[in-house]
Design a protein around this motif. Structure first.
Motif, PDB file in Angstrom:
ATOM      1  N   LEU A 118      39.656  38.265  33.691  1.00 47.78           N
ATOM      2  CA  LEU A 118      39.218  37.030  34.343  1.00 47.78           C
ATOM      3  C   LEU A 118      40.168  36.656  35.478  1.00 47.78           C
ATOM      4  N   LEU A 119      41.468  36.873  35.252  1.00 47.69           N
ATOM      5  CA  LEU A 119      42.473  36.584  36.283  1.00 47.69           C
ATOM      6  C   LEU A 119      42.185  37.417  37.533  1.00 47.69           C
ATOM      7  N   GLY A 120      41.917  38.714  37.324  1.00 42.13           N
ATOM      8  CA  GLY A 120      41.612  39.606  38.449  1.00 42.13           C
ATOM      9  C   GLY A 120      40.325  39.210  39.161  1.00 42.13           C
TER      10      GLY A 120
ATOM     11  N   LEU B 188      49.873  35.126  40.847  1.00 46.28           N
ATOM     12  CA  LEU B 188      49.118  35.158  39.592  1.00 46.28           C
ATOM     13  C   LEU B 188      50.080  34.995  38.419  1.00 46.28           C
ATOM     14  N   ALA B 189      49.682  34.192  37.418  1.00 45.61           N
ATOM     15  CA  ALA B 189      50.525  33.953  36.241  1.00 45.61           C
ATOM     16  C   ALA B 189      49.706  34.198  34.978  1.00 45.61           C
ATOM     17  N   LYS B 190      50.396  34.651  33.920  1.00 47.89           N
ATOM     18  CA  LYS B 190      49.690  34.920  32.654  1.00 47.89           C
ATOM     19  C   LYS B 190      49.950  33.857  31.603  1.00 47.89           C
TER      20      LYS B 190
ATOM     21  N   ILE C 170      46.992  31.205  40.541  1.00 50.82           N
ATOM     22  CA  ILE C 170      46.059  31.177  39.405  1.00 50.82           C
ATOM     23  C   ILE C 170      46.810  31.549  38.129  1.00 50.82           C
ATOM     24  N   ALA C 171      46.642  30.756  37.080  1.00 54.02           N
ATOM     25  CA  ALA C 171      47.260  31.049  35.779  1.00 54.02           C
ATOM     26  C   ALA C 171      46.165  31.211  34.734  1.00 54.02           C
ATOM     27  N   GLU C 172      46.096  32.408  34.149  1.00 55.19           N
ATOM     28  CA  GLU C 172      45.028  32.734  33.177  1.00 55.19           C
ATOM     29  C   GLU C 172      45.531  33.895  32.328  1.00 55.19           C
TER      30      GLU C 172
END
Length: 202
Positions: A13-15, A32-34, A6-8
């Protein structure tokens, strides 16, 4: 097990997305990506089945990342965004994105879309399909005008564009004036933004 990245760029919201997706018995969040750059790296490193990406992220947008990954991975891309813009949708389709969903959709819609995409289907938010059919999405610029605008987007000055295209600076200024007029914008930055948003620069 469907492995997902998931990239957010919004941490909360990512969590939340990660927690909700992890509750599904047939899915696991592998990374997870930012931003889009991290997403591209994780897709190459972790080789997930699905990558869910926001569009407007720092460093590299989700659409830039999707375009970079096209043809280089078996990972299926889902765009999850607040933006129901036809230009973004058009770019996403050209980048081979398999799903384009809006953030206000229920989580059930997202997990169902993941399963259907794994079965080989494409899932696009109905609002987007309607907008695309309603809005004329043809590039109003001539080939030469598009060329001039692409050079402007590269940061070239009027003089540099004139030299590259063997035109006078006055002619280049005329082209830029026509471009702003046709795109209905007030300056070069807005013109570049609208041109890219519509996907006309591809």
């Amino acid at each position: 097990m469907i492995r997902i990245v998931i990239a957010e760029d919004q941490g909360m919201l990512l969590g939340a997305l990660s927690s909700l997706i992890s509750m599904e018995e047939d899915m696991e969040v592998a990374g997870l990506a930012k931003n889009g750059e991290e997403a591209v790296r994780l897709v190459h490193e972790l080789k997930p089945d699905i990558c869910i990406m926001d569009i407007e992220m720092p460093v590299k947008t989700g659409l830039d990342a999707a375009e970079e990954l096209k043809g280089k991975t078996d990972c299926k891309i889902i765009i999850l965004t607040t933006f129901a813009r036809p230009g973004y949708f058009e770019r996403a389709r050209k980048a081979g994105v398999r799903g384009y969903l809006l953030k206000d959709s229920p989580i059930e819609e997202l997990v169902n879309a993941i399963r259907m995409i794994m079965d080989g289907r494409r899932i696009y938010a109905p609002e987007l399909v309607d907008i695309v059919y309603e809005e004329e999405s043809e590039n109003p610029l001539t080939e030469r005008e598009s060329q001039v605008l692409e050079l402007v987007a590269e940061g070239k000055t009027t003089k540099e564009i004139a030299e590259e295209l063997y035109l006078s600076t006055g002619t280049v200024r005329n082209y830029i004036s026509k471009i702003l007029d046709k795109l209905g914008v007030g300056n070069r930055i807005e013109a570049i933004s609208r041109f890219k948003e519509k996907g006309w620069n591809k």
